[in-house]
Write a protein that holds these residues in place. Structure first.
Motif, mmCIF file in Angstrom:
data_model
loop_
_atom_site.group_PDB
_atom_site.id
_atom_site.type_symbol
_atom_site.label_atom_id
_atom_site.label_comp_id
_atom_site.label_asym_id
_atom_site.label_seq_id
_atom_site.Cartn_x
_atom_site.Cartn_y
_atom_site.Cartn_z
ATOM 1 N N UNK A 63 -8.976 15.473 1.425
ATOM 2 C CA UNK A 63 -10.199 15.496 0.635
ATOM 3 C C UNK A 63 -11.052 14.244 0.824
ATOM 4 N N UNK A 64 -10.539 13.243 1.528
ATOM 5 C CA UNK A 64 -11.273 11.993 1.686
ATOM 6 C C UNK A 64 -12.356 12.073 2.751
ATOM 7 N N UNK A 65 -13.351 11.194 2.652
ATOM 8 C CA UNK A 65 -14.444 11.161 3.625
ATOM 9 C C UNK A 65 -13.945 10.793 5.022
ATOM 10 N N UNK A 66 -12.844 10.040 5.082
ATOM 11 C CA UNK A 66 -12.296 9.615 6.365
ATOM 12 C C UNK A 66 -11.162 10.516 6.839
ATOM 13 N N UNK A 67 -11.050 11.682 6.229
ATOM 14 C CA UNK A 67 -9.910 12.560 6.487
ATOM 15 C C UNK A 67 -10.394 13.947 6.890
ATOM 16 N N UNK A 68 -9.467 14.793 7.285
ATOM 17 C CA UNK A 68 -9.799 16.169 7.635
ATOM 18 C C UNK A 68 -8.525 16.959 7.866
ATOM 19 N N UNK A 69 -8.602 18.295 7.789
ATOM 20 C CA UNK A 69 -7.412 19.120 7.982
ATOM 21 C C UNK A 69 -6.706 18.889 9.316
ATOM 22 N N UNK A 122 -1.629 7.138 -1.873
ATOM 23 C CA UNK A 122 -0.932 7.092 -0.591
ATOM 24 C C UNK A 122 0.430 7.756 -0.713
ATOM 25 N N UNK A 123 0.781 8.552 0.283
ATOM 26 C CA UNK A 123 2.114 9.134 0.414
ATOM 27 C C UNK A 123 2.748 8.618 1.700
ATOM 28 N N UNK A 124 4.080 8.462 1.742
ATOM 29 C CA UNK A 124 4.737 8.027 2.979
ATOM 30 C C UNK A 124 4.414 8.951 4.149
ATOM 31 N N UNK A 125 4.236 8.365 5.321
ATOM 32 C CA UNK A 125 4.002 9.084 6.583
ATOM 33 C C UNK A 125 2.666 9.819 6.631
ATOM 34 N N UNK A 126 1.752 9.484 5.740
ATOM 35 C CA UNK A 126 0.389 10.005 5.820
ATOM 36 C C UNK A 126 -0.522 8.879 6.306
ATOM 37 N N UNK A 127 -1.356 9.166 7.280
ATOM 38 C CA UNK A 127 -2.231 8.147 7.839
ATOM 39 C C UNK A 127 -3.448 7.873 6.968
ATOM 40 N N UNK A 128 -3.667 8.699 5.975
ATOM 41 C CA UNK A 128 -4.779 8.516 5.040
ATOM 42 C C UNK A 128 -4.265 8.703 3.616
ATOM 43 N N UNK A 129 -4.951 8.111 2.655
ATOM 44 C CA UNK A 129 -4.671 8.420 1.254
ATOM 45 C C UNK A 129 -5.179 9.827 0.980
#
Length: 328
Positions: A63-69, A122-129
């Motif tokens: 859902x972040x601006x710096x993120x995507x599916x 933040x979750x472990x092993x996720x490159x984005x929050x």
């Protein structure tokens, strides 16, 4: 003379029969109703129930601006231990974004910052929050939203306090199910064009777990007896749970909250053993990695006298605990 039991029988006919009262079953019922098909939702307890009710810290959605599916998908495939079905994962990362929008349109109150944007943890092993959350009671909030919407939706027939015992087959096709309405003491027989099993996992098979008591693997058995292939049923997920002292047995002191605050896991020798398995991430590794390491320590004979692993929070200031985990 053979014993005869005069038990009343009620028969129902529907387009779709949904077995299960958790978030998955409830949202499937909404989809069916929106598609204009007749739907009955049957659950052992009361909908909305299941493990969603006790979910805590949130769930991942890009859902972040710096993120995507697609970036979310890359993380899943990278850290999935080569156990991921790429096509199912692709469906998940795109659809979960729509689910967040749906939940908010129904009244879900995910935490947002002063700028109005989602407060993504933040979750472990996720490159984005990317963890959408409602502080530490995310599942409870979502359950209330779904329950309110379900109660108001007259298109969905709700059969609570009813345990489905088995599916009914005609030749090679499932055509319904039968069970017991144990609130009214009657047998129920359902005829349906389609049956959707949303019965959750099988954590109730384990000595101690943090799932509600009705999560007992019913759907595995229903599907297996009907001839459905079972895939990945060993992937039962729950938090590490308190097994000692006896006064706290089964109570979940939320190890994730303590770990985020700075607690560590130790074996019977006092070793912070996760550093041996995961030198870079230790306690900040994924839940599956931490649980696997704990299991290896236990099976190697390095468990405590009570059969478990110690969680050590002695170095975490009480002020931090009171701020981050105030409900404990």
């Amino acid at each position: 003379m053979p014993l005869r039991l005069d038990i009343p029988v009620r028969r129902y006919q529907t387009d779709v029969l949904i077995v299960g009262g958790g978030a998955a079953g409830t949202m499937a019922a909404f989809e069916c109703a929106d598609s204009g098909v007749a739907v009955i939702q049957v659950t052992k307890g009361r909908a909305t129930s299941g493990t969603t009710t006790v979910a805590r810290g949130g769930f991942a959605a890009a859902m972040g601006d710096d993120d995507g599916p697609e970036l979310h998908l890359q993380d899943i495939l990278k850290y999935g231990g080569e156990l991921i079905d790429p096509e199912l994962a692709r469906v998940w990362v795109y659809d979960i974004v729509d689910v967040v929008h749906d939940l908010e349109s129904w009244g879900a109150e995910f935490v947002r910052g002063a700028d109005g944007r989602l407060d993504l943890k933040a979750f472990p092993s996720h490159s984005r929050n990317r963890a959408c959350h409602h502080y530490d009671t995310t599942g409870n909030m979502i359950t209330k939203v779904l329950s309110k919407k379900l109660r108001a939706d007259a298109r969905i027939a709700k059969h609570s306090i009813t345990a489905v015992v088995d599916l009914i087959k005609h030749e090679d096709r499932v055509v319904g199910a039968w069970g017991v309405d144990y609130q009214n003491g009657v047998l129920v027989i359902y005829s349906a064009q389609q049956v959707i099993l949303c019965t959750g996992g099988g954590s109730g098979l384990f000595y101690v777990n943090d799932n509600p008591p009705q999560v007992t693997g019913d759907g595995y058995v229903l599907g297996f007896r009907a001839g459905a292939p079972l895939l990945g049923i060993e992937m039962i997920d729950f938090q590490a749970m308190c097994c000692s002292p006896k006064e706290l047995f089964g109570f979940a002191p939320h190890p994730t909250g303590f770990i985020n605050a700075g607690a560590v896991f130790r074996n019977r020798a006092g070793e912070e053993f996760l550093k041996r398995y995961f030198p870079d991430t230790a306690e900040q590794s994924t839940r599956s990695e931490v649980i696997l390491a704990m299991a290896k320590e236990i099976h190697a004979g390095r468990a405590s006298s009570t059969g478990g692993i110690f969680m050590d929070a002695t170095k975490v200031p009480m002020a931090v605990i009171q701020k981050q985990i105030p409900h404990v």
